[in-house]
Scaffold this motif. Structure first.
Motif, mmCIF file in Angstrom:
data_model
loop_
_atom_site.group_PDB
_atom_site.id
_atom_site.type_symbol
_atom_site.label_atom_id
_atom_site.label_comp_id
_atom_site.label_asym_id
_atom_site.label_seq_id
_atom_site.Cartn_x
_atom_site.Cartn_y
_atom_site.Cartn_z
ATOM 1 N N LYS A 213 0.853 -1.180 0.000
ATOM 2 C CA LYS A 213 0.000 0.000 0.000
ATOM 3 C C LYS A 213 0.894 1.236 0.000
ATOM 4 O O LYS A 213 1.871 1.284 0.760
ATOM 5 N N THR A 214 0.624 2.192 -0.826
ATOM 6 C CA THR A 214 1.401 3.424 -1.053
ATOM 7 C C THR A 214 2.745 3.150 -1.725
ATOM 8 O O THR A 214 3.549 4.061 -1.907
ATOM 9 N N GLY A 215 3.028 1.891 -2.083
ATOM 10 C CA GLY A 215 4.246 1.565 -2.817
ATOM 11 C C GLY A 215 5.505 1.471 -1.985
ATOM 12 O O GLY A 215 6.617 1.476 -2.527
ATOM 13 N N SER A 216 5.363 1.359 -0.660
ATOM 14 C CA SER A 216 6.551 1.329 0.195
ATOM 15 C C SER A 216 6.225 0.760 1.571
ATOM 16 O O SER A 216 5.083 0.840 2.035
ATOM 17 N N PHE A 217 7.264 0.252 2.253
ATOM 18 C CA PHE A 217 7.124 -0.249 3.619
ATOM 19 C C PHE A 217 6.748 0.851 4.611
ATOM 20 O O PHE A 217 6.259 0.572 5.707
ATOM 21 N N LYS A 218 6.966 2.110 4.250
ATOM 22 C CA LYS A 218 6.803 3.230 5.192
ATOM 23 C C LYS A 218 5.408 3.294 5.811
ATOM 24 O O LYS A 218 5.229 3.795 6.925
ATOM 25 N N VAL A 219 4.417 2.795 5.099
ATOM 26 C CA VAL A 219 3.050 2.835 5.610
ATOM 27 C C VAL A 219 2.922 2.029 6.903
ATOM 28 O O VAL A 219 2.074 2.331 7.756
ATOM 29 N N VAL B 139 16.586 -13.696 2.264
ATOM 30 C CA VAL B 139 15.460 -12.828 1.868
ATOM 31 C C VAL B 139 15.997 -11.421 1.651
ATOM 32 O O VAL B 139 16.613 -10.837 2.548
ATOM 33 N N CYS B 140 15.773 -10.889 0.456
ATOM 34 C CA CYS B 140 16.090 -9.489 0.163
ATOM 35 C C CYS B 140 14.807 -8.673 0.286
ATOM 36 O O CYS B 140 13.810 -8.981 -0.373
ATOM 37 N N VAL B 141 14.843 -7.646 1.124
ATOM 38 C CA VAL B 141 13.696 -6.757 1.273
ATOM 39 C C VAL B 141 13.783 -5.683 0.194
ATOM 40 O O VAL B 141 14.710 -4.868 0.193
ATOM 41 N N LEU B 142 12.827 -5.713 -0.747
ATOM 42 C CA LEU B 142 12.717 -4.655 -1.760
ATOM 43 C C LEU B 142 11.795 -3.598 -1.161
ATOM 44 O O LEU B 142 10.577 -3.720 -1.206
ATOM 45 N N SER B 143 12.389 -2.553 -0.589
ATOM 46 C CA SER B 143 11.656 -1.686 0.338
ATOM 47 C C SER B 143 10.623 -0.769 -0.297
ATOM 48 O O SER B 143 9.728 -0.288 0.395
#
Length: 400
Positions: free
Chosen positions: A45-51, A297-301
């Motif tokens: 959601k919103t295109g990023s982990f920041k949410v 696991v690579c986190v694509l943030s």
């Protein structure tokens, strides 16, 4: 903060954000020599982990009855995260963004319901204006990374990884201000100390790498990287402390390595990933740490890359991977010379994409010209074969 805080954050997020499952990648497993998985927060959601962090912070405020104005300063993903979370929770947000923020990001932030104030020529000036407005509005400031509730929200990624892939050996995480890396490393180590956590920064913005090496909080005087999402001069005090305690290794990657990885993700996985988000995979593919035979696991943030910027990154990636080459050569300035040259390129199955003539260098004869040529090839080996063929035909080649 404790692991329970992260699990409570995961409960708050349930049903309010996308459930992004860990997925395996045969392509990148073969390229890296490990069993490689992707955590695609670019599809969040919103295109990023920041949410995650923003929602957890605002939800906790609402739980204790603090539903007044919230305010944040951000030029990117944090802005959209706070805007979405406030709208979802029935709160009002004001986001202060630098005047130079691309209109697409401004509109996206407004689209989630927040008021946007454009102020200052850089993040520091915009941050100062946010603090002024905070006092004026008696609002609650939502820090993008140096806040325990925000860190706990980002830590929910580790919570999900440990559920999706209980036997994970290593998690590789992009780092800017450090909130994501702090949250993931803290929770993962609490659940299973065996899991190795590696943080990744851009070479041109490596304050956390320096902090990790010197075992103290460090900041840099400037940043210079295409990875704007992790271009942070001064990481968080709380985040650096947690990183020192829980992260096993910090590495850095170059902009060329990031650009090449973005291109690979587009080509091989059909994923649009922003430069900061691609840094974790870039570290693995460029052997910045030992991943042999491990489950990684690579986190694509995030995936919020400006469309106008994609072509620049793709071009840089093509050059880095030897798919585009540029060189100059001397040629007679007579009819048929370019046709002869182009025929050799055609026979080598390469494609000319740009030609520029230079007839005004002082040491040129009147019947000579220098041509600057950009050529598309399929690989570095293909490019080397083309240059060899041209030299065999008498052309002196200077790479550019």
């Amino acid at each position: 903060m404790n692991s329970k805080e992260v699990e409570m954050a995961a409960a708050r997020l349930q049903g309010n954000i996308h459930n992004v499952k860990v997925t395996s990648s045969k392509t990148f497993s073969a390229m890296s020599g490990c069993d490689l998985f992707l955590k695609c927060e670019n599809r969040q959601k919103t295109g990023s982990f920041k949410v995650r962090g923003a929602f957890n912070k605002l939800a906790k405020l609402k739980e204790v009855g603090k539903t007044n104005e919230v305010i944040a300063s951000s030029a990117g993903n944090h802005a959209q995260g706070v805007s979405y979370a406030s709208s979802k929770l029935g709160m009002h947000a004001t986001i202060v963004m630098p005047k130079s923020t691309p209109i697409a990001k401004v509109l996206a932030t407004k689209g989630y319901g927040a008021d946007v104030v454009l102020a200052g020529d850089n993040y520091d000036e915009c941050y100062e204006e946010a603090l002024r407005l905070q006092k004026e509005k008696k609002a609650t400031f939502i820090h993008p990374f140096d806040d325990e509730d925000v860190i706990a929200g980002q830590g929910t990624i580790a919570y999900e990884i440990c559920h999706d892939l209980p036997n994970v050996d290593m998690i590789v995480v992009p780092a800017g201000g450090g909130g994501l890396l702090a949250g993931i490393s803290y929770y993962a180590k609490q659940i299973n100390p065996r899991i190795k956590i590696v943080g990744v920064q851009a070479e041109g913005a490596d304050a956390i790498v320096q902090s990790f090496q010197q075992k103290k909080h460090c900041s840099t005087k400037r940043v210079n990287t295409i990875a704007d999402g992790i271009a942070v001069m001064n990481p968080g005090e709380k985040t650096v402390k947690l990183i020192q305690e829980n992260v096993d290794e910090m590495v850095s990657v170059s902009d060329d390595e990031i650009a090449a990885t973005i291109l690979l993700l587009l080509e091989r996985e059909k994923l649009v990933v922003e430069p900061a988000g691609a840094s974790s995979l870039a570290a693995v593919l460029n052997h910045k740490m030992d991943v042999t035979a491990k489950r990684v696991v690579c986190v694509l943030s995030g995936g919020n890359i400006d469309v106008s910027f994609i072509h620049k990154v793709v071009e840089k990636g093509l050059v880095t991977r030897g798919r585009n080459i540029k060189f100059k050569t001397l040629m007679l300035d007579v009819p048929g010379s370019l046709e002869h040259f182009a025929h050799i390129v055609k026979e080598a199955n390469a494609n000319i994409i740009e030609v520029q003539y230079d007839r005004i260098q002082a040491d040129l004869n009147l019947n000579e010209t220098i041509i600057h040529v950009a050529v598309e090839v399929s690989s570095k080996e293909h490019g080397d074969a083309l240059i060899k063929a041209l030299k065999q035909k008498g052309y002196e080649i200077t790479m550019e």
